[in-house]
Scaffold this active site. Sequence first.
Site, PDB file in Angstrom:
ATOM      1  N   CYS A  31       0.824  -1.213   0.000  1.00  0.00           N
ATOM      2  CA  CYS A  31       0.000   0.000   0.000  1.00  0.00           C
ATOM      3  C   CYS A  31       0.852   1.255   0.000  1.00  0.00           C
ATOM      4  O   CYS A  31       1.971   1.266   0.503  1.00  0.00           O
ATOM      5  CB  CYS A  31      -0.879   0.037   1.242  1.00  0.00           C
ATOM      6  N   TYR A 170      -5.112 -12.309  -6.798  1.00  0.00           N
ATOM      7  CA  TYR A 170      -4.661 -12.207  -5.404  1.00  0.00           C
ATOM      8  C   TYR A 170      -5.781 -12.613  -4.460  1.00  0.00           C
ATOM      9  O   TYR A 170      -6.916 -12.164  -4.602  1.00  0.00           O
ATOM     10  CB  TYR A 170      -4.232 -10.758  -5.164  1.00  0.00           C
ATOM     11  N   HIS A 173      -4.121 -11.642   1.709  1.00  0.00           N
ATOM     12  CA  HIS A 173      -4.624 -11.814   3.048  1.00  0.00           C
ATOM     13  C   HIS A 173      -6.160 -11.761   3.178  1.00  0.00           C
ATOM     14  O   HIS A 173      -6.696 -10.672   3.253  1.00  0.00           O
ATOM     15  CB  HIS A 173      -4.094 -10.669   3.867  1.00  0.00           C
ATOM     16  N   ASP A 266       2.470 -10.494   9.069  1.00  0.00           N
ATOM     17  CA  ASP A 266       3.063 -10.458   7.729  1.00  0.00           C
ATOM     18  C   ASP A 266       4.010  -9.266   7.644  1.00  0.00           C
ATOM     19  O   ASP A 266       5.204  -9.423   7.411  1.00  0.00           O
ATOM     20  CB  ASP A 266       1.951 -10.351   6.672  1.00  0.00           C
TER      21      ASP A 266
END
Length: 697
Positions: A31, A170, A173, A266
């Site tokens: 991000c 994707y 997560h 993570d």
Amino acid sequence: MPRDPRHDILFEPVRIGPKTLRNRFYQVPHCTGFGSEKPGSQARFRGMKAEGGWAAVCTEEALVSVDSDFWPVVSTRFWDDDDLRNLALMCEEAHRFDSLAGIELTHGGAHARALEARVPAVAPSQLASDYDHFVVPKTMEADDIRRVQADWVRAAKAAREAGFDIVYVYGGHSYLPLQFLSPFYNRRTDAYGGAFENRARFWLETLELVREAIGEDCAIAVRLCVEALGPAGVELEEGLTFIRLADALVDLWDVNVGSITDWSKDSGASRFFSEGYQLEWTGRVREATAKPIVGVGRLTNPDRMAEIVRSGAWDLIGAARPSISDPFLPNKVEEGAYGEIRECIGCNVCVMKAEWGSHIGCTQNATAGEEYRRGWHPERFEPAENADRDVLVVGAGPAGMECAIVLGKRGFRRVHLVDAEDEIGGCMRWIPQLPGLGEWARVVNWRRIQLEKLRNVELIAGERLDADGVRTYGAELVVVATGARWAGDGRTYLTHDPIPGADASLPHVLTPEQVMLEGRLPPGQRVIVYDGEGYFTAAGLAEKLAGEGFAVELVSCLDKIAPVCDETLEGPLLRQHLHDRGIGQRAGVLLTGIEPGRVTATDEFGEAFELEADAVVLVTQRLSNEALYRELRADEDALRSEGVEALYRIGDCVAPRIVAEAIFDGHRLAREIDSENPAVPLPYRRERISLESASIH
Ligand code: ADP
Ligand code: SF4
């Protein structure tokens, strides 16, 4: 110095599907707060990493459907031709430096509040989001599944048109494909729920459709948290099973750990996770695939990177934070300039800044996020127009060090960096000594190396300057960087007044600096650390003192312990960690008085109570050390008569802020010290739509 031949392996090209990466350094999606909303910033930010040697640079999550909107959290939104045009700029920048551009196409499923779109979130089953408890999604009907898959294919084709080389499907997560895969989210009884193969169906079908549409032209990547380290995803064995199932459809496996709620595991802070920690799980992915693998783990050490590749565990060294902290890390390894690598400290201020309504910034790299806005390059510095002057920088904390380095690189005749203490670093002399924050010492270490290299910068330690000493120093330009100190009277944001009895000259009342720098010990056994700031200092002191055998209670006037640490993904782990060490935690408490042996307080409902305490450490608010600056400013004639042309101040001496902002401030002044009025930042380029009045109808 030539590169160590052991690192040659890092510069081998790697083929992924129809594309080739020029080396093994891969900037994984992360991000920024730019998304498709700030295309110039996005393009220049990623382009800088391409220039610095990263063979691939990727976007953050790029949402394929309108019902996957996280607004006001800024992600990339990939819905229409305007988004395509905006992101094409990033591809052009990546290609300018022979790097590949990747786009992390995804759908947020249950977690998307869609505040702008005003449509419900959609998910495999109607279970409230564990990321945003206020979102209860619609259970996806067959039509919803087809629509989202069609959106994915449309976005993949548009990504190819925009110039992307790597297209993600994707899921981890805990995004929509993983929501289908995980029974934590998926309670369906149709063909998309139940047995593992059914739960994998949505992801596999989407992969097939995307591959069919663009697989000849673009590499297809999957990002998967192979081990959720919590409930919101899959365990490692299931992760490996999915990899085996999907392997034929995938050109690159981008693997990590955690989930949307366990993102802290993570993007692990250095406080809890050491370099390469994810290998414990992602190091096993090779068992399931022979395809290229990229993994992460805040790797900055090229020896370790080369070992990992040589071991066969991963083919590519993935990085988000190390690439933010030093966009030129690959080039520096390639050139053997190891001492130049600006290593990430694992503070997660980048997360704090990218996620919470701002845009990305970094403690170590003041230029991160400023590539387009301010035109800053992390490795290039223009000669200053007034470089023929001598500059005196008073204070070698983060702000003063950074300022002196940039002034040095801009070619000033002489820069004198003077500090009262024998050791440079200011507040960073003691912060890294708090439990778990050892890696933060990299802030000083990198700067010490730079200062030693710059022949026009002279470091003078152990010299406290007063106003007269500054005026007569012989420098034409003066920068005051004298920092800040913790208030010794207990004032907080709630009261704006001292706490009765709070006086740090008394033996039972202490400030953080007294504990950390002066080695003062609390008298007695029972210590209250009183927090009005909510970041790392109070928690760190509580843990330190508990480790030294004191019975410690962390009391906060905030309604949660260390809430600012939630923004850096440390909060939940930190609170648990303190609890495990026997440290009491009480939030929502206002201290109303401090006496020897006890404190008086009120709880969140205003009820008065008392606590026994032999000592109180006050972590309530900091105050700028601005006396020197004010004294100098008060007598402009005296400055001028000694030949001082300009006086500035930077860092905590202006207002106490996080270290990243102090460093930014020092950097900013040095970059703009030859502008018309260096005390006031030059305007930065803003990215927003500007409409003619006629065009609103
Ligand atoms: P910042 O985060 O803004 O860089 P710090 O508090 O970390 O601020 O650092 C300020 C530094 O300034 C400290 O190292 C301190 O010793 C030094 N300092 C403060 N006053 C003087 C002074 N009068 N002369 C020289 N050094 C000073
Ligand atoms: Fe690393 Fe901190 Fe910079 Fe993030 S802000 S990249 S964690 S140094």
